[in-house]
Design a protein around this motif. Structure first.
Motif, PDB file in Angstrom:
ATOM      1  N   ASP A  33      -3.761  -4.599   9.413  1.00 52.96           N
ATOM      2  CA  ASP A  33      -4.951  -3.765   9.263  1.00 52.96           C
ATOM      3  C   ASP A  33      -5.663  -4.128   7.947  1.00 52.96           C
ATOM      4  N   SER A  34      -6.838  -4.675   8.059  1.00 48.79           N
ATOM      5  CA  SER A  34      -7.591  -5.122   6.873  1.00 48.79           C
ATOM      6  C   SER A  34      -8.542  -4.071   6.327  1.00 48.79           C
ATOM      7  N   THR A  35      -8.532  -2.874   6.881  1.00 45.73           N
ATOM      8  CA  THR A  35      -9.475  -1.841   6.446  1.00 45.73           C
ATOM      9  C   THR A  35      -9.310  -1.495   4.955  1.00 45.73           C
ATOM     10  N   PRO A  36      -8.057  -1.356   4.434  1.00 49.50           N
ATOM     11  CA  PRO A  36      -7.933  -1.048   2.986  1.00 49.50           C
ATOM     12  C   PRO A  36      -8.573  -2.112   2.102  1.00 49.50           C
ATOM     13  N   LEU A  37      -8.457  -3.392   2.463  1.00 53.63           N
ATOM     14  CA  LEU A  37      -9.095  -4.455   1.681  1.00 53.63           C
ATOM     15  C   LEU A  37     -10.603  -4.301   1.681  1.00 53.63           C
ATOM     16  N   LEU A  38     -11.134  -3.881   2.825  1.00 50.92           N
ATOM     17  CA  LEU A  38     -12.574  -3.700   2.944  1.00 50.92           C
ATOM     18  C   LEU A  38     -13.053  -2.633   1.970  1.00 50.92           C
ATOM     19  N   HIS A  39     -12.282  -1.543   1.825  1.00 49.67           N
ATOM     20  CA  HIS A  39     -12.652  -0.468   0.904  1.00 49.67           C
ATOM     21  C   HIS A  39     -12.611  -0.943  -0.543  1.00 49.67           C
ATOM     22  N   ARG A  40     -11.612  -1.763  -0.935  1.00 52.74           N
ATOM     23  CA  ARG A  40     -11.508  -2.253  -2.292  1.00 52.74           C
ATOM     24  C   ARG A  40     -12.672  -3.177  -2.653  1.00 52.74           C
ATOM     25  N   GLU A  41     -13.071  -3.993  -1.643  1.00 52.03           N
ATOM     26  CA  GLU A  41     -14.149  -4.944  -1.906  1.00 52.03           C
ATOM     27  C   GLU A  41     -15.481  -4.238  -2.113  1.00 52.03           C
ATOM     28  N   THR A  42     -15.640  -3.065  -1.533  1.00 51.09           N
ATOM     29  CA  THR A  42     -16.920  -2.342  -1.617  1.00 51.09           C
ATOM     30  C   THR A  42     -16.936  -1.291  -2.711  1.00 51.09           C
ATOM     31  N   ALA A  43     -15.764  -1.100  -3.393  1.00 50.12           N
ATOM     32  CA  ALA A  43     -15.709  -0.071  -4.443  1.00 50.12           C
ATOM     33  C   ALA A  43     -16.573  -0.484  -5.645  1.00 50.12           C
ATOM     34  N   PRO A  44     -17.243   0.461  -6.391  1.00 55.35           N
ATOM     35  CA  PRO A  44     -18.089   0.163  -7.563  1.00 55.35           C
ATOM     36  C   PRO A  44     -17.241  -0.347  -8.735  1.00 55.35           C
TER      37      PRO A  44
END
Length: 489
Positions: A478-489
């Motif tokens: 599941d790559s969703t957590p990586l997606l959140h880290r990449e979009t964090a400010p």
């Protein structure tokens, strides 16, 4: 006719059976069983019972099993190896059909007569074979039954059919007795269809020691030296006349109502897959027109059967010789004909078969309710009102009977008329060799669809309950957590 002179080769048959086994495996046949089991009060319920293990019954049984309908049984009143007419009342020497027809092979090359014959006798013997000897055709059907392991039970006669709620109850006697419950019933009862031999009025009331129908057991030895009359000029008349002559009858007269012998087999000229597949889709008027024309022109007896009779100097072909009446006398029978009165010791009636099943005790519960062509399908502008055609059952798309009065006998929709009586509705796909596989396919498609629809809730429940995963859960991340880290400010 060219007969084979070499002995059959079992090793060749073993190799054929192995190829058939492999073909079935490649095609994933038989299909896996899929019909849910049913019981009533602890009593098992058959999905299909087939009555008759002749050619049509075997083809129907085989097609059902190949389709995954396996909770079935086929009953035949005859001993094993004597099913159908081939070695009983069929008194021809060879089949009429061309040797290359695929018959009941159901689209499987290794299941054809040609494959069976060639495996034992070789390709050269096949090339020199003219017509198939009828006894050899019976041997082929016996092999067909055994190689497919069809569930046939012999020496069992159906004595009655009755409604049992939404099921059909069949009473049996013989090697198996008692009552069987089934969801569908297939009547593969052959040339006799539903009514048996068609007996002319002038023979009714005459002592049976003086006459027989061509489909009866006949003691031909007892006819030695006798003066015998055979009624008709069809195949069965010719073959019975020849058999009587070969057993030493003193004289045999063929009493032929027509002024000329029929010479042309009209349907041979139009035989095609169009006829096989398209006839049952035609409007009623066209169906009647084909059947009426065939009856009017008649099918001639085979040339070989006719020569088999005419080679005997004590045989006579009496044309334009209709029968007016028959009377018993102390020394036999007086037959009044349009050519004068004649004396005979015995008569064989080659008068065909009737669709009038009112006199068959096993159909007593059905007969009053079965819709026939005279119950609305036939109209006078379609052509002459031929009795045997009027008596033909009016059938549905899967050979199922229809009710004369809607709601009077619901079980009829689950009883399938897979025999010669279906000809007017469906064409010649349930009685003759050429198209029997097409007929079996049409029958089983209908039964399959109706059984599936009847059990649809069980099939849906099986769909819902199925929980065997194809994915085990370790095939991805599941790559969703990586997606959140990449979009964090």
């Amino acid at each position: 006719m060219t007969q084979t002179t070499s002995s059959p080769e079992r090793p060749g048959l073993d190799a054929l059976e192995e190829r058939l086994r492999q073909d079935l495996e490649f095609l994933e046949l038989p299909a896996k069983p899929w019909v849910p089991e049913h019981t009533r009060d602890g009593m098992p319920i058959r999905d299909v019972v087939v009555i008759g293990a002749g050619m049509c019954g075997l083809a129907a049984t085989a097609k059902l099993i190949l389709t995954g309908i396996t909770n079935i049984v086929t009953y035949d009143a005859a001993p094993e190896g004597l099913e159908g007419p081939w070695v009983t009342f069929a008194r021809m020497q060879t089949l009429r059909s061309p040797k290359g027809l695929t018959g009941p092979a159901l689209g499987l090359p290794q299941l054809t007569f040609r494959a069976w014959f060639t495996a034992q006798y070789g390709a050269d013997a096949w090339e020199t074979l003219d017509k198939i000897p009828k006894d050899q055709w019976m041997d082929y059907l016996i092999w067909y039954r055994k190689v497919l392991a069809l569930p046939v039970r012999n020496n069992v006669r159906m004595t009655a059919v009755a409604s049992a709620g939404d099921l059909i109850a069949i009473d049996l006697k013989g090697a198996e007795t008692g009552r069987v419950l089934t969801r569908r019933l297939v009547l593969a009862t052959g040339r006799s269809g539903l009514g048996g031999g068609d007996i002319p009025d002038f023979l009714r009331g005459i002592d049976r020691k003086y006459w027989a129908h061509s489909a009866d057991e006949v003691d031909f030895h007892a006819l030695k030296g006798k003066h015998v009359a055979v009624i008709g000029a069809g195949s069965s008349s010719m073959d019975n006349a020849a058999t009587a002559l070969e057993y030493g009858a003193g004289n045999v007269d063929l009493l032929i109502r027509r002024k000329e012998m029929p010479r042309i087999n009209k349907m041979t000229g139009v035989s095609s897959q169009g006829v096989v597949l398209g006839m049952h889709h035609l409007p009623d008027a066209w169906k009647w027109k084909f059947a009426d024309y065939g009856a009017a022109t008649q099918v001639p007896p085979p040339r070989s059967s006719t020569l088999r009779v005419s080679q005997h100097p004590n045989a006579r072909f009496l044309l334009d010789c209709g029968i007016v009446a028959v009377h018993e006398e102390s020394q036999g029978l007086i037959v009044e004909t349009t050519q004068g009165a004649m004396h005979y010791d015995f008569i064989i009636a080659g008068t065909g078969f009737s669709n009038n099943f009112d006199g068959r005790p096993e159909f007593e519960a059905l007969a009053p309710h079965i819709r026939t062509w005279k119950d609305g399908r036939y109209h006078p502008d379609m052509g002459p009102a031929r009795g045997n055609l009027l008596e033909a059952p009016d059938l549905g798309p899967a050979f199922e009977f229809l009710e004369r009065v809607p709601g009077s006998c619901p079980m009829l929709s689950h009883i399938h008329c897979f025999n010669d009586a279906a000809m007017l509705t469906h064409g010649k796909v349930s009685g003759d060799i050429p198209a029997v596989s097409t007929g079996a396919d049409r029958l089983v498609r209908g039964i399959t669809a109706s059984l599936f629809a009847e059990d649809v809730e069980a099939h849906f429940a099986k769909l819902v309950a199925f929980n065997t995963p194809e994915l085990q859960g370790d095939e991805w991340t599941d790559s969703t957590p990586l997606l959140h880290r990449e979009t964090a400010p």
